[in-house]
Design a protein around this motif. Structure first.
Motif, PDB file in Angstrom:
ATOM      1  N   ALA A 162      57.536  64.240  49.316  1.00 41.11           N
ATOM      2  CA  ALA A 162      55.983  63.916  49.617  1.00 41.11           C
ATOM      3  C   ALA A 162      55.351  63.607  48.243  1.00 41.11           C
ATOM      4  O   ALA A 162      55.390  64.707  47.423  1.00 41.11           O
ATOM      5  CB  ALA A 162      55.347  65.243  50.469  1.00 41.11           C
ATOM      6  N   HIS A 163      54.756  62.544  47.972  1.00 38.14           N
ATOM      7  CA  HIS A 163      54.547  61.980  46.562  1.00 38.14           C
ATOM      8  C   HIS A 163      53.150  62.325  46.582  1.00 38.14           C
ATOM      9  O   HIS A 163      52.349  62.432  45.655  1.00 38.14           O
ATOM     10  CB  HIS A 163      54.985  60.879  46.067  1.00 38.14           C
ATOM     11  N   ALA A 164      52.340  62.539  47.610  1.00 37.52           N
ATOM     12  CA  ALA A 164      50.890  62.781  47.895  1.00 37.52           C
ATOM     13  C   ALA A 164      50.601  63.383  49.102  1.00 37.52           C
ATOM     14  O   ALA A 164      51.223  63.056  50.158  1.00 37.52           O
ATOM     15  CB  ALA A 164      49.953  61.569  47.711  1.00 37.52           C
ATOM     16  N   ARG A 165      49.635  64.494  49.191  1.00 39.74           N
ATOM     17  CA  ARG A 165      49.432  65.091  50.460  1.00 39.74           C
ATOM     18  C   ARG A 165      47.831  64.823  50.793  1.00 39.74           C
ATOM     19  O   ARG A 165      47.129  64.517  49.861  1.00 39.74           O
ATOM     20  CB  ARG A 165      49.539  66.632  50.165  1.00 39.74           C
ATOM     21  N   ARG A 166      47.719  65.018  52.092  1.00 41.22           N
ATOM     22  CA  ARG A 166      46.429  64.594  52.581  1.00 41.22           C
ATOM     23  C   ARG A 166      45.815  63.165  52.128  1.00 41.22           C
ATOM     24  O   ARG A 166      44.675  63.063  51.819  1.00 41.22           O
ATOM     25  CB  ARG A 166      45.398  65.774  52.190  1.00 41.22           C
ATOM     26  N   TRP A 167      46.892  62.465  52.201  1.00 39.35           N
ATOM     27  CA  TRP A 167      46.431  61.102  51.874  1.00 39.35           C
ATOM     28  C   TRP A 167      46.138  60.812  50.745  1.00 39.35           C
ATOM     29  O   TRP A 167      46.691  60.749  49.594  1.00 39.35           O
ATOM     30  CB  TRP A 167      45.493  60.215  52.964  1.00 39.35           C
ATOM     31  N   THR A 168      44.898  60.694  50.286  1.00 36.65           N
ATOM     32  CA  THR A 168      44.164  60.300  49.080  1.00 36.65           C
ATOM     33  C   THR A 168      43.545  61.662  48.310  1.00 36.65           C
ATOM     34  O   THR A 168      42.949  61.489  47.359  1.00 36.65           O
ATOM     35  CB  THR A 168      43.049  59.364  49.025  1.00 36.65           C
ATOM     36  N   ASN A 169      44.115  62.734  48.813  1.00 36.28           N
ATOM     37  CA  ASN A 169      43.449  63.971  48.133  1.00 36.28           C
ATOM     38  C   ASN A 169      44.282  64.500  46.877  1.00 36.28           C
ATOM     39  O   ASN A 169      43.739  64.743  45.856  1.00 36.28           O
ATOM     40  CB  ASN A 169      43.457  65.103  49.291  1.00 36.28           C
ATOM     41  N   ARG A 170      45.636  64.649  46.852  1.00 37.84           N
ATOM     42  CA  ARG A 170      46.396  65.034  45.892  1.00 37.84           C
ATOM     43  C   ARG A 170      47.673  64.830  45.784  1.00 37.84           C
ATOM     44  O   ARG A 170      48.481  64.531  46.631  1.00 37.84           O
ATOM     45  CB  ARG A 170      46.451  66.749  46.013  1.00 37.84           C
ATOM     46  N   GLN A 171      48.074  64.331  44.639  1.00 36.50           N
ATOM     47  CA  GLN A 171      49.508  63.769  44.203  1.00 36.50           C
ATOM     48  C   GLN A 171      50.289  64.920  43.957  1.00 36.50           C
ATOM     49  O   GLN A 171      49.951  66.031  43.520  1.00 36.50           O
ATOM     50  CB  GLN A 171      49.532  62.747  43.043  1.00 36.50           C
ATOM     51  N   SER A 172      51.732  64.690  43.761  1.00 33.89           N
ATOM     52  CA  SER A 172      52.672  65.568  43.588  1.00 33.89           C
ATOM     53  C   SER A 172      52.896  65.423  42.030  1.00 33.89           C
ATOM     54  O   SER A 172      53.082  64.575  41.457  1.00 33.89           O
ATOM     55  CB  SER A 172      54.026  65.313  44.408  1.00 33.89           C
TER      56      SER A 172
END
Length: 249
Positions: A162-172
């Motif tokens: 997962a390179h980002a969580r909660r869509w546009t909330n937080r990148q990895s």
């Protein structure tokens, strides 16, 4: 490599407008060239914030509605552009991280639209915005590994990262841009009434600045349910041991 949103995302969010750009030939040595662009785009944000708060902007209101629709408290989990605008309003400027990140952050401020920037070499096979199974691995910037909740909207690659969580909330931290980054995948997404025109204008501004700063003409596409994919020839994925780097979103 390709980037796309799943059919389920387009079905659940018919107001989504998105653009994706792939740029090869990026370096960490373009600070002087992009300083003027950062100043110009930051001034646009300053003008907008002088007459209304970030939460009143139509771009941010639309993402707040989307987060609520996903079962997230929008004042707890903010889209990336809202988080940037809040910091900009408080501090008067954003910290400089990397020329490409600094440029995209300034554009995100001006347009109030979330922009994700990934080191393409850290992506395996594809990057798809989809609902999580819960088995994917997400690397935080502190080095911890998390698993998204089932049905959470994530950016996932072919290796189950997962390179980002909660869509546009937080990148990895795994695919964040760093000094050695040479190729990047850049994604902008919006939900408000004029979203399609705005993401197209944003992409045009970004392309012009990429040409000016790096002499790079990106491969780009405006995405829709009928044309959901950008396919590019990208580098092989980097080794995981070299892929933890500073926050960008």
């Amino acid at each position: 490599m390709f980037f796309e949103h799943s059919n389920a995302i387009w079905t659940a969010h018919p107001d989504l407008a998105a653009t994706a750009l792939y740029a090869d030939g990026i370096t960490a040595h373009a600070d002087d060239v992009i300083t003027d662009a950062i100043t110009r785009f930051s001034a646009v944000a300053e003008t907008r914030l002088a007459s209304s708060s970030e939460g009143e902007l139509p771009e941010i209101r639309a993402w707040r509605r989307t987060f609520s629709q996903m079962g997230l408290k929008p004042t707890q989990y903010r889209c990336a552009s809202e988080a940037l605008l809040r910091r900009f309003k408080k501090e008067g400027a954003l910290p400089r991280i990397h020329p490409l990140i600094d440029l995209c952050n300034a554009l995100s401020l001006a347009y109030a639209i979330p922009i994700a920037v990934f080191d393409a070499s850290a992506i395996t096979d594809h990057l798809r915005v989809r609902h999580a199974t819960g088995d994917e691995e997400y690397l935080t910037f502190s080095g911890d590994v998390e698993h998204p909740y089932p049905d959470e909207v994530i950016f996932a690659d072919g290796a189950g990262r997962a390179h980002a969580r909660r869509w546009t909330n937080r990148q990895s931290g795994y695919s964040a841009v760093r000094e050695t980054t040479t190729s990047a995948l850049i994604v902008a997404e919006a939900m408000h009434e004029t979203a399609r025109a705005d993401v197209e204008n944003l992409a045009g501004d970004l392309e012009a600045e990429l040409v000016a700063a790096w002499s790079v003409t990106p491969e780009a596409a405006t995405l829709s349910a009928g044309s959901p994919r950008l396919t590019v020839l990208a580098p092989a994925p980097a080794d995981a041991s070299t892929s933890a780097h500073p926050d960008t979103r």
